[in-house]
Enzyme design. Structure first.
Site, mmCIF file in Angstrom:
data_model
loop_
_atom_site.group_PDB
_atom_site.id
_atom_site.type_symbol
_atom_site.label_atom_id
_atom_site.label_comp_id
_atom_site.label_asym_id
_atom_site.label_seq_id
_atom_site.Cartn_x
_atom_site.Cartn_y
_atom_site.Cartn_z
ATOM 1 N N ASP A 1 -15.862 -6.207 -77.655
ATOM 2 C CA ASP A 1 -15.816 -7.552 -77.081
ATOM 3 C C ASP A 1 -14.414 -8.109 -77.341
ATOM 4 O O ASP A 1 -14.005 -8.257 -78.491
ATOM 5 C CB ASP A 1 -16.891 -8.401 -77.782
ATOM 6 C CG ASP A 1 -16.899 -9.841 -77.296
ATOM 7 O OD1 ASP A 1 -15.927 -10.262 -76.637
ATOM 8 O OD2 ASP A 1 -17.876 -10.557 -77.596
ATOM 9 N N MET A 2 -13.679 -8.361 -76.267
ATOM 10 C CA MET A 2 -12.271 -8.766 -76.410
ATOM 11 C C MET A 2 -12.101 -10.085 -77.179
ATOM 12 O O MET A 2 -11.019 -10.380 -77.670
ATOM 13 C CB MET A 2 -11.611 -8.878 -75.040
ATOM 14 C CG MET A 2 -12.201 -9.918 -74.131
ATOM 15 S SD MET A 2 -11.567 -9.722 -72.465
ATOM 16 C CE MET A 2 -12.655 -10.792 -71.553
ATOM 17 N N HIS B 1 -8.164 -14.772 -64.890
ATOM 18 C CA HIS B 1 -8.585 -15.732 -63.848
ATOM 19 C C HIS B 1 -10.108 -15.951 -63.839
ATOM 20 O O HIS B 1 -10.607 -16.781 -63.089
ATOM 21 C CB HIS B 1 -8.034 -15.341 -62.454
ATOM 22 C CG HIS B 1 -8.818 -14.292 -61.726
ATOM 23 N ND1 HIS B 1 -8.802 -14.211 -60.343
ATOM 24 C CD2 HIS B 1 -9.625 -13.295 -62.149
ATOM 25 C CE1 HIS B 1 -9.580 -13.202 -59.975
ATOM 26 N NE2 HIS B 1 -10.072 -12.631 -61.041
ATOM 27 N N GLY C 1 -11.141 -4.949 -70.582
ATOM 28 C CA GLY C 1 -12.031 -5.252 -69.449
ATOM 29 C C GLY C 1 -11.654 -4.379 -68.266
ATOM 30 O O GLY C 1 -11.649 -4.824 -67.123
ATOM 31 N N LYS D 1 -6.048 -6.742 -66.078
ATOM 32 C CA LYS D 1 -6.000 -6.946 -64.621
ATOM 33 C C LYS D 1 -7.221 -7.769 -64.202
ATOM 34 O O LYS D 1 -8.356 -7.378 -64.445
ATOM 35 C CB LYS D 1 -5.996 -5.609 -63.874
ATOM 36 C CG LYS D 1 -6.091 -5.823 -62.376
ATOM 37 C CD LYS D 1 -6.242 -4.562 -61.589
ATOM 38 C CE LYS D 1 -6.749 -4.914 -60.214
ATOM 39 N NZ LYS D 1 -8.207 -4.870 -60.096
HETATM 40 C C1 LIG Z 1 -13.254 -9.131 -62.920
HETATM 41 S S1 LIG Z 1 -13.681 -7.681 -63.783
HETATM 42 C C2 LIG Z 1 -12.119 -6.858 -63.804
HETATM 43 C C3 LIG Z 1 -12.236 -5.389 -63.998
HETATM 44 C C4 LIG Z 1 -10.903 -4.628 -63.966
HETATM 45 N N1 LIG Z 1 -9.954 -5.148 -64.922
HETATM 46 C C5 LIG Z 1 -10.327 -4.699 -62.570
HETATM 47 O O1 LIG Z 1 -9.513 -5.564 -62.269
HETATM 48 O O2 LIG Z 1 -10.708 -3.861 -61.758
HETATM 49 C C6 LIG Z 1 -13.837 -8.261 -65.443
HETATM 50 C C7 LIG Z 1 -14.230 -7.166 -66.423
HETATM 51 O O3 LIG Z 1 -14.205 -7.719 -67.749
HETATM 52 C C8 LIG Z 1 -15.272 -7.133 -68.479
HETATM 53 N N2 LIG Z 1 -15.600 -8.039 -69.602
HETATM 54 C C9 LIG Z 1 -16.228 -9.244 -69.530
HETATM 55 N N3 LIG Z 1 -16.361 -9.780 -70.750
HETATM 56 C C10 LIG Z 1 -15.792 -8.904 -71.622
HETATM 57 C C11 LIG Z 1 -15.617 -8.916 -73.049
HETATM 58 N N4 LIG Z 1 -16.044 -9.935 -73.767
HETATM 59 N N5 LIG Z 1 -14.984 -7.859 -73.619
HETATM 60 C C12 LIG Z 1 -14.562 -6.804 -72.866
HETATM 61 N N6 LIG Z 1 -14.694 -6.751 -71.504
HETATM 62 C C13 LIG Z 1 -15.309 -7.783 -70.901
HETATM 63 C C14 LIG Z 1 -16.384 -7.032 -67.461
HETATM 64 O O4 LIG Z 1 -17.361 -6.082 -67.852
HETATM 65 C C15 LIG Z 1 -15.618 -6.634 -66.191
HETATM 66 O O5 LIG Z 1 -15.577 -5.234 -66.014
#
Ligand SMILES: C[S@@+](CC[C@H](N)C(=O)[O-])C[C@H]1O[C@@H](n2cnc3c(N)ncnc32)[C@H](O)[C@@H]1O
Length: 368
Positions: A254-255, A272, A210, A268
């Site tokens: 997709d994680m 939360h 993510g 990061k």
């Molecule tokens: C709060 S943001 C944090 C982004 C980055 N880690 C940061 O702190 O700058 C959450 C990120 O998780 C990604 N995300 C949400 N669901 C996901 C999934 N199932 N698999 C991979 N990434 C995902 C979103 O696209 C988003 O960019």
């Protein structure tokens, strides 16, 4: 009924001074949002840049001229600057001894909003004081009480879709969101590499799960060119990522389904956003992707540990608790050490280490 009566009796028994103080405190809580709104307005008008470009000191007419505000609004800008100089020290004001025009100056807070600053965070003001987030909070009573509303996120109750969907479908919202995340990532990685770069020692490959537009992975790849850095992200985020990010690969995925194998898996500001059971699901995928601890496998988390952190204890703990409620808008939460430990153990991890070197956030290493 009796309790109701008591509350009235207690009010009647208060002195005039006490009751007026109570009213003052009540109204003060209600209008506290003025501070956030004034900060957002000054940031959008690029007041910090104007002061910086004027050599670090600017009069009200300098600010009016360089921000391009309408002549009828100069006195209004003064009122906004008065809030920002008196509450929280976003700017300072210096009055000259000879009664000349006062000048506004930057403080350590507003220096973080100057465009050319290495640590610029003005895009993050947009994410935190975001109209979609702020208006979602008006739906809390419905979210807490309505059967249908309770089954989706607060963001969805207010706006009819999740934040992730809004980021994907509204280009302006998505742009604002990723710009904010990128600025926060650059900022915190700079601190992490300065204070705790040992966390990356011996790591040969790393996946930032993510990882948004790749700011964290890019900072690590630049500091440690021998680490093979990958970002795992959703398809629309990968499609919108900048091409010139350096030695970082993007992988769509997709994680919850699959995490690519690597020595270190970094998260990061991911956990939360999720409830405990989802965090456990993600961590179970991590276990499948990591080598054992003695071969260097670990999860690296940058997130809040409530009760751990900054020297500025009062502001930091208030920030952690406020952020915990703030995260409700996407159905997320902030956790204390015991709450983190519970999800680590439930996902099958054996040990963890918390290093509180990131202000109100911490560095957490979790070992298989
Ligand atoms: C709060 S943001 C944090 C982004 C980055 N880690 C940061 O702190 O700058 C959450 C990120 O998780 C990604 N995300 C949400 N669901 C996901 C999934 N199932 N698999 C991979 N990434 C995902 C979103 O696209 C988003 O960019």
């Amino acid at each position: 009924m009796a309790e109701h009566g008591n509350a009235v009796d207690e009010l009647m028994a208060m002195s005039t001074e006490e009751i007026l103080q109570a009213q003052l405190e009540l109204y003060h809580h209600c209008v506290a949002l003025v501070k956030s709104m004034a900060l957002k307005a000054a940031t959008d008008l690029r007041v910090p840049d104007v002061i910086y470009r004027r050599g670090g000191a600017a009069t009200l007419s300098d600010l009016a001229a360089d921000t391009g505000i309408h002549p009828t609004k100069v006195a209004h800008l003064r009122r906004i600057m008065r809030v920002l100089t008196t509450s929280g020290g976003v700017f300072s004001i210096q009055n000259s001894d000879d009664g000349g025009t006062p000048v506004y100056k930057l403080t350590r807070v507003s220096r973080l909003l100057v465009e050319s600053s290495r640590h610029e965070l003005s895009a993050m003001v947009g994410v935190l004081v975001d109209p979609f987030a702020v208006t979602a909070f008006f739906s809390i009573p419905k979210w807490f009480t309505d059967e249908r509303a309770a089954s989706v996120s607060l963001f969805e109750v207010a706006h009819g879709c999740t934040r992730v969907e809004m980021v994907a479908k509204d280009a302006s919202y998505g742009g604002m969101f990723h710009a904010g995340m990128t600025s926060d990532s650059r900022f915190i990685l700079d601190i992490l590499l300065r204070e705790s770069s040992g966390v990356f020692q011996g790591v040969g490959s790393l996946v930032d799960i993510g990882g948004g537009h790749g700011a964290v992975a890019s900072a690590i790849a630049t500091a440690f060119p021998q680490i093979r850095c990958t970002v795992l992200e959703l398809p629309d985020v990968v499609a919108g990522a900048p091409a010139d990010i350096g030695n970082v690969e993007f992988e769509v995925g997709d994680m919850f389904e699959y995490i690519p194998p690597a020595d270190a898996l970094l998260f990061k500001w991911i956990f939360h956003v999720w409830q405990d059971e989802d965090c456990v699901k993600i961590l179970r995928q991590c276990k499948k992707a990591l080598p054992p601890r003695d071969a260097g496998g670990k999860v690296i988390i940058i997130d809040t540990v409530v009760g751990c952190g900054s020297q500025q204890v009062t502001v930091s703990s208030e920030m952690q608790l406020w952020l915990d409620v703030y995260m409700m808008y996407v159905d997320g939460e902030e956790r204390d050490e015991l709450e983190w430990k519970k999800i680590f153990l439930e996902a099958g991890f054996s040990d963890y280490k918390i290093t509180p070197v990131l202000g109100f956030r911490s560095l957490i290493e979790v070992y298989p």
